[in-house]
Design a protein around this motif. Structure first.
Motif, mmCIF file in Angstrom:
data_model
loop_
_atom_site.group_PDB
_atom_site.id
_atom_site.type_symbol
_atom_site.label_atom_id
_atom_site.label_comp_id
_atom_site.label_asym_id
_atom_site.label_seq_id
_atom_site.Cartn_x
_atom_site.Cartn_y
_atom_site.Cartn_z
ATOM 1 N N ALA A 128 0.805 -0.999 0.088
ATOM 2 C CA ALA A 128 0.014 0.083 0.099
ATOM 3 C C ALA A 128 0.861 1.268 -0.017
ATOM 4 O O ALA A 128 0.682 2.161 -0.862
ATOM 5 N N MET A 129 1.956 1.145 0.857
ATOM 6 C CA MET A 129 2.852 2.383 1.018
ATOM 7 C C MET A 129 3.538 2.564 -0.518
ATOM 8 O O MET A 129 3.900 3.794 -0.865
ATOM 9 N N GLY A 130 3.866 1.597 -1.096
ATOM 10 C CA GLY A 130 4.533 1.559 -2.624
ATOM 11 C C GLY A 130 3.516 2.208 -3.531
ATOM 12 O O GLY A 130 4.018 2.998 -4.335
ATOM 13 N N LEU A 131 2.285 1.894 -3.595
ATOM 14 C CA LEU A 131 1.113 2.769 -4.313
ATOM 15 C C LEU A 131 1.499 4.297 -4.090
ATOM 16 O O LEU A 131 1.375 5.160 -4.904
ATOM 17 N N VAL A 132 1.438 4.672 -2.746
ATOM 18 C CA VAL A 132 1.708 6.042 -2.069
ATOM 19 C C VAL A 132 3.036 6.740 -2.920
ATOM 20 O O VAL A 132 2.987 7.683 -3.474
ATOM 21 N N VAL A 133 3.990 5.732 -2.826
ATOM 22 C CA VAL A 133 5.312 6.264 -3.229
ATOM 23 C C VAL A 133 5.015 6.652 -4.801
ATOM 24 O O VAL A 133 5.443 7.808 -5.464
ATOM 25 N N ILE A 134 4.313 5.607 -5.867
ATOM 26 C CA ILE A 134 4.197 5.963 -7.102
ATOM 27 C C ILE A 134 3.298 7.079 -7.188
ATOM 28 O O ILE A 134 3.450 7.832 -8.069
ATOM 29 N N LEU A 276 10.094 1.640 10.400
ATOM 30 C CA LEU A 276 9.264 1.722 9.195
ATOM 31 C C LEU A 276 9.891 2.633 8.186
ATOM 32 O O LEU A 276 9.245 2.135 7.004
ATOM 33 N N VAL A 277 11.087 3.265 8.388
ATOM 34 C CA VAL A 277 11.407 4.057 6.961
ATOM 35 C C VAL A 277 12.124 3.049 6.013
ATOM 36 O O VAL A 277 12.769 1.951 6.349
ATOM 37 N N GLY A 278 11.454 2.957 4.851
ATOM 38 C CA GLY A 278 12.081 2.346 3.829
ATOM 39 C C GLY A 278 11.138 0.969 3.666
ATOM 40 O O GLY A 278 11.400 0.068 2.721
ATOM 41 N N HIS A 279 10.138 0.988 4.501
ATOM 42 C CA HIS A 279 9.174 -0.380 4.590
ATOM 43 C C HIS A 279 8.117 -0.144 3.505
ATOM 44 O O HIS A 279 7.135 0.153 3.905
ATOM 45 N N PHE A 280 8.562 -0.315 2.100
ATOM 46 C CA PHE A 280 7.416 -0.101 1.289
ATOM 47 C C PHE A 280 8.084 -1.035 0.045
ATOM 48 O O PHE A 280 9.378 -1.402 -0.202
ATOM 49 N N ASP A 281 7.177 -1.705 -0.939
ATOM 50 C CA ASP A 281 7.407 -2.296 -2.144
ATOM 51 C C ASP A 281 6.228 -2.142 -3.087
ATOM 52 O O ASP A 281 5.274 -1.476 -2.694
ATOM 53 N N PHE A 282 6.704 -2.645 -4.201
ATOM 54 C CA PHE A 282 5.726 -2.469 -5.504
ATOM 55 C C PHE A 282 4.915 -3.725 -5.823
ATOM 56 O O PHE A 282 4.646 -3.801 -6.987
ATOM 57 N N GLY A 283 4.730 -4.425 -5.019
ATOM 58 C CA GLY A 283 4.091 -5.789 -4.881
ATOM 59 C C GLY A 283 2.814 -5.766 -5.297
ATOM 60 O O GLY A 283 1.983 -7.076 -5.643
ATOM 61 N N ALA A 284 2.101 -4.717 -5.181
ATOM 62 C CA ALA A 284 0.548 -4.640 -5.375
ATOM 63 C C ALA A 284 0.210 -4.967 -6.765
ATOM 64 O O ALA A 284 -0.982 -5.520 -7.037
ATOM 65 N N PHE A 285 1.015 -4.672 -7.703
ATOM 66 C CA PHE A 285 0.689 -4.932 -9.281
ATOM 67 C C PHE A 285 0.609 -6.346 -9.407
ATOM 68 O O PHE A 285 -0.099 -6.763 -10.264
ATOM 69 N N SER A 286 1.474 -7.160 -8.888
ATOM 70 C CA SER A 286 1.350 -8.629 -9.165
ATOM 71 C C SER A 286 0.416 -9.239 -8.046
ATOM 72 O O SER A 286 -0.050 -10.305 -8.672
ATOM 73 N N ALA A 342 4.654 13.328 -0.762
ATOM 74 C CA ALA A 342 3.882 11.890 -0.694
ATOM 75 C C ALA A 342 4.994 10.554 -0.930
ATOM 76 O O ALA A 342 4.473 9.680 -0.369
ATOM 77 N N ILE A 343 5.863 11.012 -1.396
ATOM 78 C CA ILE A 343 7.039 10.076 -1.974
ATOM 79 C C ILE A 343 7.613 9.657 -0.309
ATOM 80 O O ILE A 343 7.645 8.447 -0.131
ATOM 81 N N ALA A 344 7.946 10.613 0.510
ATOM 82 C CA ALA A 344 8.450 10.461 1.567
ATOM 83 C C ALA A 344 7.639 9.809 2.578
ATOM 84 O O ALA A 344 8.109 8.928 3.303
ATOM 85 N N GLY A 345 6.349 10.150 2.620
ATOM 86 C CA GLY A 345 5.442 9.672 3.334
ATOM 87 C C GLY A 345 5.205 8.084 3.302
ATOM 88 O O GLY A 345 4.980 7.193 4.110
ATOM 89 N N GLY A 346 5.093 7.908 1.868
ATOM 90 C CA GLY A 346 4.976 6.360 1.660
ATOM 91 C C GLY A 346 6.410 5.506 1.994
ATOM 92 O O GLY A 346 6.190 4.493 2.236
ATOM 93 N N GLY A 347 7.465 6.346 1.555
ATOM 94 C CA GLY A 347 8.580 5.557 1.925
ATOM 95 C C GLY A 347 8.908 5.426 3.412
ATOM 96 O O GLY A 347 9.752 4.352 3.714
ATOM 97 N N ALA A 348 8.246 5.947 4.371
ATOM 98 C CA ALA A 348 8.387 5.900 5.753
ATOM 99 C C ALA A 348 7.248 4.825 6.266
ATOM 100 O O ALA A 348 7.186 4.952 7.553
#
Length: 491
Positions: A128-134, A276-286, A342-348
């Motif tokens: 979910a946070m990966g989507l926020v970063v995007i 939690l800083v850096g705790h995101f990924d882009f796995g939602a698409f898969s 938005a990028i920083a918030g998702g990334g953290a």
């Protein structure tokens, strides 16, 4: 002998003050360093609740009362609180230094609730946070390419004035609800009511009313630092009353404090946990497929984009830095910094960070430059270590400040031409939809769509920028996203 050190220190202090004045154009904007410091402090006081509230929305103190994702994962309250303060601090300082604007940045309440309620039952918190970063990357690209600025400048002055008024009513409404002065009736009609069963008897709400009277009186008497003095004085009164009556804290209680009961803190310091800083990924698409993930990103971008645009329009007007067309100095820089939030918030893992309407309180105190944002940002960074202190000021006291600032912002209603109904109706819809739907983006969308349709159908379509037609069409898709997702089999 005694005066020698003073003659050495005074020029040094003067050089520092002069340097700050030049860098932030403090005198040029009709402000002073003490006023900027007060404004930055007031903005922090009115925004500090996010350090408490964001963890309650996104995380929890234990797994049984936290928002769980599709795999049962959850975020720990203390970790979310620390990261919330970190990102808010860094991004607010960036807004001050890069854009030189008194706009505070913190985790946006609309998007964090959207993530906790609608998104994480489909994906993990990291996804979910990966989507926020995007979402943030897209917004930054739109800002860097000038597209976001083009849309901003294409909005007619009448709608920009209506956005400011709508935000004023919105933040006043937030204050009235947060204080318990306005509550849900639990009925289909009327949906809202005054206090509990039409009366005001809860101590927290009475404290809110006391604060409203104190701040309002100080403002009417043109006392410098009225908001800050009023907030401090009301907090002291709240602490005394709480010590006498010992009212509990409960968001479900009809008589308790909303978030935190006022009282002297048992401790001053707490070491932050930034796991939690850096705790995101882009796995939602898969996990849910490209189409479903893209629809979620579309919703995030639209909400983030236009909430921020509306908020910055209102704040710039309130700060007196807006030009006649509603734009303001370093507009593109501000848009880029906000997107980076938005990028920083998702990334953290604290959700998208955006410009906060609550920083209007600091502007109401006199803040006009980015130096106030630097002060606010430094206080947010300090809040990571001073979490107990952020809980001293109850939400009900901050709510009184919001209502006062809302009253100041509504004054922009005079800039709307109510004699031209083709402009008056879209402006009116913009103003009323914001507080009634609890969304700045919804109000802007209603205004844009009605402006385009009325102008086109009344033979004045050429007065409307082509970009406004495109944005209005986008809002139609945004408002119809529920049926579209059903037709497309998304969600």
């Amino acid at each position: 002998m005694v005066s020698a050190p003073q003659t050495t220190e005074t020029p040094s202090r003067n050089r520092v003050a002069s340097g700050l004045d030049r860098f932030f154009s403090i005198t040029q904007r009709g402000s002073t360093i003490p006023r900027e410091v007060r404004g930055g402090l007031v903005s922090f006081v009115t925004m500090a609740y996010i350090v408490i509230l964001n963890p309650l929305i996104l995380g929890g103190f234990s797994a049984d009362q936290a928002a769980k994702d599709v795999t049962g994962g959850w975020l720990e309250n203390a970790q979310v609180a620390a990261a919330t303060g970190l990102v808010a601090g860094l991004m607010t300082i960036a807004m001050g230094v890069i854009a030189n604007l008194p706009f505070g940045i913190a985790a946006g309440l609309g998007i964090n609730s959207f993530l906790a309620v609608s998104v994480v039952h489909q994906v993990t918190w990291a996804e979910a946070m990966g989507l926020v970063v995007i979402n943030g990357i897209i917004i930054v690209i739109l800002a860097l390419t000038g597209i976001r600025t083009m849309i901003f400048t294409a909005v007619p002055a009448q709608l920009k004035a209506a956005i400011t008024v709508g935000i004023g009513l919105f933040i006043a409404f937030i204050g009235l609800v947060d204080s318990g002065f306005v509550r849900s009736s639990g009925l289909a009609s009327p949906p809202l009511q005054l206090g509990e069963d039409g009366s005001v008897g809860a101590l927290p709400t009475i404290v809110f009313l006391i604060g409203l009277v104190i701040i309002g009186t100080l403002m009417a008497r043109k006392v410098k630092g009225a908001l800050l003095i009023g907030i401090i004085a009301t907090t002291i009164i709240a602490i005394i009353l709480q010590a006498i009556f010992n009212v509990p804290t409960s968001v479900d209680s009809k008589t308790g404090w909303n978030l935190n009961a006022p009282g002297l803190p048992s401790a001053l310091f707490a070491f932050p946990d930034l796991s939690l800083v850096g705790h995101f990924d882009f796995g939602a698409f898969s996990r849910i497929g490209p189409l479903a993930a893209s629809m979620l990103v579309f919703t995030l971008v639209f909400t983030n984009f236009f909430d921020a645009m509306g908020t910055m329009t209102g704040l710039a007007k309130a700060a007196g830095v807006a030009k006649p067309d509603g734009t303001f100095p370093r507009l593109r820089s501000a848009l880029v910094v906000e997107g980076a939030g938005a990028i920083a918030g998702g990334g953290a893992s604290v959700s998208s960070n955006t410009v906060f309407i609550d920083s209007a309180a600091g502007i109401g105190e006199g803040a006009r430059t980015g130096f106030a944002s630097v002060v606010t940002g430094l206080l947010f960074l300090a809040s990571m270590f001073l979490t107990p202190l952020t809980q001293v000021v109850p939400l009900e006291v901050a709510a009184a400040g919001l209502v006062v600032v809302g009253a100041l912002m509504v004054a922009q209603v005079k800039d709307i031409d109510w004699a031209d109904f083709g402009s008056a109706l879209p402006a009116f819809l913009t103003i009323v939809v914001m507080p009634l739907t609890y969304s700045i983006a919804n109000g802007i969308g209603a205004g844009f769509i009605s402006w385009v349709l009325i102008k086109a159908l009344s033979g004045r379509g050429r007065e409307v920028s082509w970009l406004l037609y495109v944005v209005a069409a986008g809002f139609l898709l945004y408002f119809a996203r529920g049926p579209l997702e059903s037709v497309l089999g998304v969600g």
